[in-house]
Design a protein around this motif. Structure first.
Motif, short mmCIF file in Angstrom:
data_model
loop_
_atom_site.label_atom_id
_atom_site.label_comp_id
_atom_site.label_asym_id
_atom_site.label_seq_id
_atom_site.Cartn_x
_atom_site.Cartn_y
_atom_site.Cartn_z
N SER A 272 0.84 -1.20 0.00
CA SER A 272 0.00 0.00 0.00
C SER A 272 0.88 1.24 0.00
O SER A 272 2.08 1.19 0.26
CB SER A 272 -0.92 0.03 1.23
N MET A 282 -6.32 5.82 0.20
CA MET A 282 -5.23 4.87 0.28
C MET A 282 -5.19 4.06 -1.01
O MET A 282 -6.23 3.77 -1.61
CB MET A 282 -5.44 3.91 1.47
N LEU A 284 -4.07 0.44 -2.53
CA LEU A 284 -3.62 -0.93 -2.30
C LEU A 284 -3.17 -1.51 -3.64
O LEU A 284 -3.89 -1.39 -4.64
CB LEU A 284 -4.75 -1.80 -1.74
N ARG A 311 1.96 -5.30 3.07
CA ARG A 311 0.83 -5.52 3.97
C ARG A 311 0.51 -7.01 4.22
O ARG A 311 -0.19 -7.33 5.15
CB ARG A 311 -0.43 -4.84 3.40
N SER A 358 -4.41 -2.48 -8.87
CA SER A 358 -4.50 -1.51 -7.79
C SER A 358 -5.93 -1.16 -7.44
O SER A 358 -6.82 -1.15 -8.29
CB SER A 358 -3.75 -0.22 -8.18
#
Length: 516
Positions: A272, A282, A284, A311, A358
């Motif tokens: 992330s 955010m 990811l 993560r 993403s």
């Protein structure tokens, strides 16, 4: 990575997060408004290695797919731009390094970058280790005669340098150019590298390949299985090739039947962007990565260049090369995403060392706590089982999860010196009840026995000792013990005696050197 992910979101931490992402999205919309796919190269960071010579270059361009919805995040797949001069430039730098170090201890220095390593080799041999990429090149004692020679490896990242594949095939390993191109050896050298083909699957065949062309020439790859002067050892996750001259090497997986797909192993991992306490958005990034150290290293370089945060652990997943994959993000508490379901085309996964998908996450205004709980599900059509990764993300975890670089390419010496090798050859080469064939059996190299029996030149014992050394653990004490136990098991006490003698002499020399 695209600007919306890695540019403003990481490097402008002092600005308000909403304005930061708004500016990034505006830039991205301008880039894709023409409906033409564009390529952006990340800034190049240069970091000197701990060894003498060279810089590490972490430039990882990616291709950006067009984004139809306003707040969607660009989906990315690896397609590096071409650099036709990089190979020749690195060789020139290595040659200059050679002139500066011709009087140095050959066995202790090397010239190295992230994807290139060079060292000086004489009749004593040695090894080039790129353990961070799972690649080793072993030059046995006696393979080189005369003055020391510059030996090097270059790991290509451009798709144009890799073998072409069709719908029944997949790329499964690094593309390695060994040099100087065409140089010959008195003994076979060993190139060992990782692959991600599932060779336990009946429908999947691993095909090591070679090309006689340089990286900046038209590449024509052929199967190494068809070459008479080459020995190939295929094992789960690793391939070793015994070669008498240098060229370019790679591997593909191919289907053994038109009705059945080949199967490869991929790693899935989630990174992330940095999450600040006041963040409202955010990114990811879900990576589909070949289960090979070279592909994993390229992802680490990619994320390090944009301050990415890991993560989840790397989780292995078996991928059938004829099926698209689907990833589904489920968020349990205070974040939302507009496009939770993403599709990854099969041809993209087959052709690339790694692929990125993403997600853009938005935080609900009413939530104060800055944490995320969720899971990522990955499936392929026709498969009942899926892979699930659980996500627990807090802003204060950023520092602990930053990418940390570990292994560094290096040059190492040979463990088994020539006197011991000659003695073991004299003991094991002659035909007998317990000869080199039993040694091969204990090394689980029974498939090499017919090939070694047919060869007219060279020593079978030498080939086996070289193969053992090329893949040993590099913990000298454990490796000496392992070799000793092999010969104890097959009842060759004479070989054990010689091994203990050589080990004792080496320890004495090392102790004497340390006193000086």
């Amino acid at each position: 990575m695209p600007d919306v992910e890695g540019g403003a979101s990481v490097r402008s931490q002092g600005h308000d997060s909403v304005n930061r992402y708004s500016d990034a999205l505006r830039v991205f919309r301008e880039r894709v408004s023409s409906k033409v796919t564009k390529i952006r190269e990340l800034p190049t960071g240069r970091v000197s290695t701990a060894f003498d010579g060279g810089d590490a270059s972490y430039d990882n361009p990616v291709i950006i797919d067009m984004v139809p919805e306003e707040d969607s995040v660009p989906q990315t797949s690896v397609l590096p731009t071409s650099n036709d001069t990089e190979y020749d430039d690195l060789i020139s730098q290595a040659e200059e390094w050679k002139q500066r170090h011709c009087d140095a201890n050959l066995h202790e220095v090397c010239f190295t970058t992230t994807r290139f390593i060079a060292g000086l080799f004489d009749e004593q041999g040695g090894m080039l280790n790129m353990d961070h990429m799972g690649i080793r090149l072993f030059v046995p004692p006696g393979a080189i005669e005369g003055e020391a020679k510059l030996i090097y490896m270059y790991i290509a990242k451009d798709l144009q340098y890799m073998p072409s594949i069709d719908l029944t095939q997949a790329r499964v390993g690094p593309t390695i150019f060994c040099g100087p191109q065409g140089i010959g050896f008195l003994e076979r050298v060993i190139l060992s590298y990782e692959h991600c083909a599932n060779i336990d699957d009946a429908s999947t065949k691993l095909v090591p390949m070679f090309t006689s062309s340089r990286p900046n020439e038209n590449l024509d790859y052929k199967s190494l299985d068809e070459e008479e002067d080459v020995l190939v050892i295929k094992r789960r996750g690793r391939c070793s090739i015994l070669i008498s001259h240098f060229t370019g090497f790679s591997s593909i997986a191919t289907s053994t039947s038109p009705d059945l797909p080949a199967e490869i192993y991929m790693n899935l991992v989630v990174y992330s962007s940095l999450v600040q306490a006041t963040a409202t958005r955010m990114i990811l990034r879900l990576y589909f990565v070949h289960k090979t150290a070279d592909a994993i290293q390229m992802v680490a370089c990619e994320e390090e260049s944009i301050n990415g945060v890991k993560r989840t652990p790397f989780t292995t997943w078996s991928f059938k090369t004829n099926l698209d994959a689907t990833s589904l993000l489920e968020i349990e508490n205070n974040w939302t995403t507009r496009n939770p379901k993403l599709t990854i085309p099969a041809d993209t996964l087959r052709e690339n060392l790694y692929v990125t998908k993403s997600y853009m996450l938005l935080k609900r205004d009413t939530i104060i706590e800055n944490s995320l709980v969720g899971s990522v599900h990955v499936t392929q059509a026709g498969q009942s089982d899926d892979l699930k990764e659980t996500l627990h993300i807090l802003a204060q975890e950023n520092e602990d999860k930053m990418i940390k670089r570990k292994a560094i390419p290096m040059r190492s010496s040979v463990l088994l010196k020539q006197p011991l090798r000659r003695t073991l050859k004299e003991l094991l080469d002659p035909d007998g009840l317990v000869d080199w064939r039993m040694f091969a059996h204990e090394l689980e190299l029974d498939d090499m026995i017919p090939k070694l029996e047919k060869q007219k030149h060279g020593s079978p014992t030498y080939e086996l000792l070289n193969t053992w050394e090329a893949t040993r653990s590099r913990n000298d004490a454990e490796d000496w013990l392992h070799l000793q136990q092999i010969f104890e098991k097959i009842g060759r006490k004479d070989a054990v005696t010689e091994i203990l003698k050589a080990k004792s002499e080496m320890n004495y020399v090392e102790l004497d050197c340390s006193k000086k």
